[in-house]
Structure formats: C-alpha cells, structure tokens
Design a protein around this motif. Sequence first.
Motif, PDB file in Angstrom:
ATOM      1  N   THR A   1       0.850  -1.194   0.000  1.00  0.00           N
ATOM      2  CA  THR A   1       0.000   0.000   0.000  1.00  0.00           C
ATOM      3  C   THR A   1       0.882   1.239   0.000  1.00  0.00           C
ATOM      4  O   THR A   1       2.100   1.158   0.168  1.00  0.00           O
ATOM      5  CB  THR A   1      -0.905   0.039   1.243  1.00  0.00           C
ATOM      6  N   ARG A   2       0.252   2.373  -0.207  1.00  0.00           N
ATOM      7  CA  ARG A   2       0.954   3.645  -0.190  1.00  0.00           C
ATOM      8  C   ARG A   2       1.788   3.802   1.081  1.00  0.00           C
ATOM      9  O   ARG A   2       2.970   4.118   1.052  1.00  0.00           O
ATOM     10  CB  ARG A   2      -0.082   4.762  -0.223  1.00  0.00           C
ATOM     11  N   TRP A   3       1.123   3.553   2.223  1.00  0.00           N
ATOM     12  CA  TRP A   3       1.766   3.751   3.509  1.00  0.00           C
ATOM     13  C   TRP A   3       2.925   2.769   3.699  1.00  0.00           C
ATOM     14  O   TRP A   3       3.988   3.133   4.196  1.00  0.00           O
ATOM     15  CB  TRP A   3       0.741   3.598   4.632  1.00  0.00           C
ATOM     16  N   GLN A   4       2.705   1.492   3.293  1.00  0.00           N
ATOM     17  CA  GLN A   4       3.786   0.515   3.404  1.00  0.00           C
ATOM     18  C   GLN A   4       4.984   0.959   2.585  1.00  0.00           C
ATOM     19  O   GLN A   4       6.137   0.846   3.018  1.00  0.00           O
ATOM     20  CB  GLN A   4       3.302  -0.857   2.942  1.00  0.00           C
TER      21      GLN A   4
ATOM     22  N   MET B   1      -7.400 -15.574   5.552  1.00  0.00           N
ATOM     23  CA  MET B   1      -6.186 -15.075   6.198  1.00  0.00           C
ATOM     24  C   MET B   1      -5.542 -13.982   5.343  1.00  0.00           C
ATOM     25  O   MET B   1      -5.247 -12.885   5.770  1.00  0.00           O
ATOM     26  CB  MET B   1      -5.215 -16.258   6.423  1.00  0.00           C
ATOM     27  N   ASN B   2      -5.365 -14.332   4.094  1.00  0.00           N
ATOM     28  CA  ASN B   2      -4.756 -13.376   3.183  1.00  0.00           C
ATOM     29  C   ASN B   2      -5.606 -12.114   3.050  1.00  0.00           C
ATOM     30  O   ASN B   2      -5.092 -11.001   3.051  1.00  0.00           O
ATOM     31  CB  ASN B   2      -4.560 -14.038   1.820  1.00  0.00           C
ATOM     32  N   ASP B   3      -6.903 -12.344   2.938  1.00  0.00           N
ATOM     33  CA  ASP B   3      -7.815 -11.207   2.829  1.00  0.00           C
ATOM     34  C   ASP B   3      -7.720 -10.321   4.057  1.00  0.00           C
ATOM     35  O   ASP B   3      -7.772  -9.098   3.961  1.00  0.00           O
ATOM     36  CB  ASP B   3      -9.267 -11.700   2.686  1.00  0.00           C
ATOM     37  N   LEU B   4      -7.543 -11.025   5.193  1.00  0.00           N
ATOM     38  CA  LEU B   4      -7.518 -10.283   6.439  1.00  0.00           C
ATOM     39  C   LEU B   4      -6.305  -9.354   6.502  1.00  0.00           C
ATOM     40  O   LEU B   4      -6.407  -8.194   6.881  1.00  0.00           O
ATOM     41  CB  LEU B   4      -7.474 -11.264   7.611  1.00  0.00           C
ATOM     42  N   THR B   5      -5.117  -9.895   6.102  1.00  0.00           N
ATOM     43  CA  THR B   5      -3.921  -9.040   6.123  1.00  0.00           C
ATOM     44  C   THR B   5      -4.076  -7.874   5.172  1.00  0.00           C
ATOM     45  O   THR B   5      -3.668  -6.755   5.460  1.00  0.00           O
ATOM     46  CB  THR B   5      -2.665  -9.835   5.741  1.00  0.00           C
ATOM     47  N   THR B   6      -4.658  -8.162   3.995  1.00  0.00           N
ATOM     48  CA  THR B   6      -4.851  -7.075   3.034  1.00  0.00           C
ATOM     49  C   THR B   6      -5.757  -6.012   3.628  1.00  0.00           C
ATOM     50  O   THR B   6      -5.483  -4.816   3.540  1.00  0.00           O
ATOM     51  CB  THR B   6      -5.484  -7.596   1.731  1.00  0.00           C
ATOM     52  N   ALA B   7      -6.838  -6.489   4.267  1.00  0.00           N
ATOM     53  CA  ALA B   7      -7.766  -5.530   4.865  1.00  0.00           C
ATOM     54  C   ALA B   7      -7.054  -4.703   5.929  1.00  0.00           C
ATOM     55  O   ALA B   7      -7.215  -3.486   6.005  1.00  0.00           O
ATOM     56  CB  ALA B   7      -8.948  -6.271   5.479  1.00  0.00           C
TER      57      ALA B   7
ATOM     58  N   ALA C   1      -3.835  -4.099   6.124  1.00  0.00           N
ATOM     59  CA  ALA C   1      -2.886  -3.197   5.474  1.00  0.00           C
ATOM     60  C   ALA C   1      -3.615  -1.982   4.918  1.00  0.00           C
ATOM     61  O   ALA C   1      -3.155  -0.847   5.044  1.00  0.00           O
ATOM     62  CB  ALA C   1      -2.152  -3.935   4.362  1.00  0.00           C
ATOM     63  N   ASN C   2      -4.793  -2.265   4.330  1.00  0.00           N
ATOM     64  CA  ASN C   2      -5.550  -1.152   3.772  1.00  0.00           C
ATOM     65  C   ASN C   2      -5.997  -0.182   4.858  1.00  0.00           C
ATOM     66  O   ASN C   2      -5.953   1.035   4.670  1.00  0.00           O
ATOM     67  CB  ASN C   2      -6.773  -1.678   3.025  1.00  0.00           C
ATOM     68  N   ARG C   3      -6.414  -0.783   5.989  1.00  0.00           N
ATOM     69  CA  ARG C   3      -6.871   0.082   7.066  1.00  0.00           C
ATOM     70  C   ARG C   3      -5.716   0.922   7.593  1.00  0.00           C
ATOM     71  O   ARG C   3      -5.833   2.121   7.784  1.00  0.00           O
ATOM     72  CB  ARG C   3      -7.464  -0.776   8.186  1.00  0.00           C
ATOM     73  N   ASN C   4      -4.556   0.250   7.792  1.00  0.00           N
ATOM     74  CA  ASN C   4      -3.370   0.996   8.244  1.00  0.00           C
ATOM     75  C   ASN C   4      -3.023   2.107   7.277  1.00  0.00           C
ATOM     76  O   ASN C   4      -2.702   3.221   7.668  1.00  0.00           O
ATOM     77  CB  ASN C   4      -2.171   0.044   8.367  1.00  0.00           C
ATOM     78  N   ASN C   5      -3.051   1.755   6.010  1.00  0.00           N
ATOM     79  CA  ASN C   5      -2.739   2.724   4.968  1.00  0.00           C
ATOM     80  C   ASN C   5      -3.630   3.944   5.108  1.00  0.00           C
ATOM     81  O   ASN C   5      -3.164   5.082   5.160  1.00  0.00           O
ATOM     82  CB  ASN C   5      -2.956   2.058   3.604  1.00  0.00           C
ATOM     83  N   HIS C   6      -4.914   3.643   5.242  1.00  0.00           N
ATOM     84  CA  HIS C   6      -5.894   4.709   5.364  1.00  0.00           C
ATOM     85  C   HIS C   6      -5.605   5.595   6.572  1.00  0.00           C
ATOM     86  O   HIS C   6      -5.526   6.820   6.462  1.00  0.00           O
ATOM     87  CB  HIS C   6      -7.281   4.064   5.499  1.00  0.00           C
ATOM     88  N   LEU C   7      -5.412   4.921   7.710  1.00  0.00           N
ATOM     89  CA  LEU C   7      -5.177   5.669   8.952  1.00  0.00           C
ATOM     90  C   LEU C   7      -3.902   6.508   8.875  1.00  0.00           C
ATOM     91  O   LEU C   7      -3.889   7.670   9.259  1.00  0.00           O
ATOM     92  CB  LEU C   7      -5.066   4.688  10.126  1.00  0.00           C
ATOM     93  N   ALA C   8      -2.851   5.881   8.337  1.00  0.00           N
ATOM     94  CA  ALA C   8      -1.554   6.580   8.306  1.00  0.00           C
ATOM     95  C   ALA C   8      -1.637   7.809   7.410  1.00  0.00           C
ATOM     96  O   ALA C   8      -1.162   8.894   7.773  1.00  0.00           O
ATOM     97  CB  ALA C   8      -0.466   5.636   7.811  1.00  0.00           C
ATOM     98  N   LEU C   9      -2.257   7.640   6.242  1.00  0.00           N
ATOM     99  CA  LEU C   9      -2.340   8.782   5.332  1.00  0.00           C
ATOM    100  C   LEU C   9      -3.176   9.901   5.958  1.00  0.00           C
ATOM    101  O   LEU C   9      -2.861  11.087   5.836  1.00  0.00           O
ATOM    102  CB  LEU C   9      -2.937   8.372   3.991  1.00  0.00           C
TER     103      LEU C   9
END
Lengths: 307, 301
Positions: free
Chosen positions: A201-204, B1-7, B9-17
């Motif tokens: 992702t962008r953040w990663q 499992m894989n979906d969960l990590t992606t989700a 990661a996406n959430r982290n991405n969202h929060l971090a940005l």
Amino acid sequence: MNNIQKRLVKPSAATRQDRRGRIISFVCVTFIMVLTVAIIGFIAIRGLSTFTENHISVWDFLTKSDWNPGQVGTNGKPEVGALAMIVASFAVTLLAALFATPFAVAVAVYMTELAPKKGARMLQPVIELLVGIPSVVYGFVGLVVIVPAIRTVFGGTGFGVLAGAIVLFVMILPTITSLTIDSLKQVPDYYRNASLALGATRWQTIYKVILRAALPGIMTAVVFGMARAFGEALAVQMVIGNAAIVPTNLVSPTSTLTSQLTSQMGDTIMGTLPNNALWSLALVLLLMSVIFNVLVKIIGKRGELTK
Amino acid sequence: MNDLTTAKANRNNHLALLGIKAMVGIVVLILIALLGYILITGLPHVSWHFLTSASKEFGSGGGIANELFNSVYILIITLVISCPLALGAGIYLSEFAKPSWLTSTVRTMIEVLSSLPSIVIGLFGYLVLVIKFQFDFSILSGALAMMFVNIPLLTRNTEETLTAVPHSQREAGWALGLSKWRTITKIILPAAVPGLVTGVILSAGRIFGEAAALIFTAGQSTPVVSYSNWNPFNQTSFLNPMRPAETLAVHIWKLNTDGITPDADQISSGASAVLIVVILLIILLSRYLGNYCYRKMSGTK
C-alpha cells in the motif's frame, strides 16, 4: 626586434585579467577562512582563561551545578558549575527535535509523496514564511501566548524547558522539513514503483521503503535542526526564565547556555572571573556547534556506504 | 487469512495517510495562527505616529522611528560589504577551485561558519570589533558582525547559482576565444543574475530580523540623532556609522527582557507586526525580482 620579442613573451591582457580575477576571488575565500579561524581562536582563548588564569577545574565546570562566579563558595573558591546550563540546553534541544521531527517528516512526505505538485505549491510558502519570521518575534509570541498557557495548564510560572522547547519546535520545523524534502527527493523512483508493484500500500511503501532509504538524510536534517535549536539565543532567553538552576521539571525556570550569555554578558566586567566564565559557556556552545557539524559529516558518509 | 492481512494493510494505509494529512494541517494551522496573532494584535498599534516618532525609555506612547531606520541602515551597509566578498568567494569555489584538500577545507570552514550560532558571532564581534578595534557599540560593528553571519550563506548561494549555469555556456565563451575571467564576468554572471538577486534579497530578510549578533555589537540604545544632518562624520548625524544603534528586532527583545515601559506589550506587538510585514514584502520582492530578471535575461516574455 626586441620590442616584438617582449610583446610575445609578455603575458597577454587576457592572461593578466585572468590572473587578477583568480587572485581577487581567492582573497575573498581566504578572508572567510581567516574569519572562521579567528572566531574559533578568539572564543577559545577567552573561554579557556577560566581554566588557565582562574584555575577552575574543567571537571568542576562541567559537572557542578552551582553557578555563582562572582562570589566565593563554601570551599573558598568561586562556584563555576555550568551543569545547569548544559543540561537545560540539551533538554530544550532534544525536546524540540522530538516534537518537530514527526511533523517535519509528515509535511515532507505529503509534499513529495502524497500530493507532489499540489502539496508543494501549497506548503512551500508555509515553510518559507516560518523560516522568515525573526526569532525575537517567536520569542515574543512565546512570552505572551505560550508561557501564560503553560502557567494555566501545568501551574508554576510557565517559564521553563517546555516553553523553550515549544518555541524552538516551530523555529526548527522548517529547517528539518526542507532538508527532509531534499533527501526524499533523492530516493530513486524505481524504489517506489517496485514496492507498489509488489502490492504494497501507499503507507507501506512510504514507511518501509522510502523513509528507510532516506533515513541518513532525515537524520542529518534532524541534527541540523538540533544545531539550530542549541544555538538559538533570544527566543529561548525570553521564555526560559533565566535562573541558573538545573531544571527539575519541564515548567521550572532554568537557563540555557545561550540565554545565560545574552542576559549576563552585559553585566560583567571584561577580564574578571564572572566574565571569563561566560566566555567558557560560549566556548561550550562553539564546540557543540562543531560537534553537530562533524556528526552531520559522519552520518552523510555512513549513508553513502549503504547505498 | 490473506484477505484479512490485506484488509488490515488497507486500514493501516488509510489511517496513516489520514494521520499525515492531519499533521500537515496542524503545521498550516500553526503558521496561520502565528501570522494571524501577530498581525491582528499588532497592526492596530501601527500608526503613522508609531512609525515616525522616537521610542521612549520610561514613558508610554513611544514609536519605533529610529529603530526602523537603524535596521534599514545596518541592512544596507551589511549588504554593501558582504555581497562583493560572497560573490568573489562563490566565483572561486565554482569556477577556479579544483578538488583538492584546500578546496575541501574551505568548504568545511564555510559550513562551520554558517552553522555557528549567531550569538557566538555576536560575542566575537564584541570581543574583536567593539573592544580590540575600539569601534565601540556602533553601526559599523553591527554591520561587520552581520556580515560574518551573512557571508557563508550568501557564498553558498552564489556557488550553487553559478554551478547551475550550464557548462555549454562556458564552452561557448572559451570557443569564442574569451579568457576565463571574461567568460565569467560577461557570460556566467549575467546568466546567474536571477538566482543571485533572489539570494541577496532573501538574505536581506534574514539580516532584517536578526538580533542575537547585534545586541553586543550595534548596542542596545539609540542616541538622539538629527535626520537633517547629512554629514556622516558628525556625531549627531543619522548617517554617522560610529553611533550606537538599536535595531527593530533588538528593540522588541529589550522591551520584553528588561523594559520598564508600561506599554511594552503594545509596542512589541506593533513592532513585530512591522517586522513581519517587511519580511513578507521582502519574500514577495525576491519572487517578483527573481522572475523579472529571469524573463529579462532569458529573453522570453
């Protein structure tokens, strides 16, 4: 015949001009070198006289915290312990860097990674203005806004390390930001592309690739910011409280090297111990500034090696 | 499992940005609050009377006329001395210096000089100019100390601007048979003018707000001067470079440190507003002049 020979052997007008230009510009460079050596030399000679003429031990100077060079202490010697000032200087510097670095990195990341064109256009003037505001104005705003605010929130006088650190935070923010931007820009684009292609992702990408790659540059930026915070005089002097006491908490009045210098230098007589002791503080300040410089060099070298 | 990590990661991405944007917002807010505060509290105190009357040491209602003039005067003298020196040094570093131990020593020294705290330079000025050379607290001492602060920054700016001029321009000059020096003065310098002008004006902004290097060199007081006496060698002339001169920034500092004027707060906020407005104007001027010179030099309209 002789005349012609003379003209042929003699350097041409252009050559002479060249030489003259080279000499003039070299003189300018020499002047700067002489100036730097002179500043370091004069401050060092004055600063060392506390130890050579007044026979104060260097160890006492660095580790004792009783600052009273005008009077004789309990052991029959004047009390010249600069620990309070040294501790306070480091405290405000570290705290300011701690506050400023996350914000500076966020702004730099936003400008270079997230919204490159728009972000840069929007934030460039912000940084320029923050650099442009004179330090006394920061000090004044700190004095009339930050100090009373701290007084109401935390009690005490409001003067102290916290007020100094908050003022310095805003002052060094643009320095760290612009240097961080430079180092982020140097991260090659294929790093970003590779990471994104792997599905990061962008953040990663930002956190795991770009910030890692730019780490030496960011560290240099922070050291530069700290050097600026350590040497800032007037803004800190206005909000620190100016009491030569080791700070016990963040809101008790204390004194940094620079604030002690600015507030006391005018009150002492040249050549006396109280005056010499102040010059020793100036020497510590100068040495720290040189150390910060060396640190930047070392970090820069390290960064090159890992590339 | 894989979906969960992606989700995740996406959430982290969202929060971090979101976090980054929030922090950027805070920085912008700090600047707006700072400028707003200074201008809103300060500008009401700025009046024609404030700008044109002398400051008072004890009573209230003093202005900033002398301080304003001193700031401008010291700024001009500083630029007059430091520009040629910085230009010369910049030319040497970018055109003549070959990589050697000497050049790297010079560069290191310029770095050290530019990173020295300005209070240290002020103290050096006090020691050498005020005491050793016996210039006393004077405009001359102040301007020389400010020159020490300014020269490393200006030199680096000159060097960078000159280095940025394309090498082909130099080659063109040499191909025409011009000497190295003539190539520099007739081709490189004109091409570098926009950058040089911007650098000088920005450094002017820095000098205008600087105070630490001035409190022990230019002094913290202003004697009564006459603005109709144009003889710079006369003691009471405003042009006399040997008189002590408190600048605007020093005035603000002094009012807040050991000022006993009852309206110190009003005067400092007014003076801060003036300082900020001048610096804003300087930044705008550097933009405008830089662009103007660039258009003029490059012949594009």
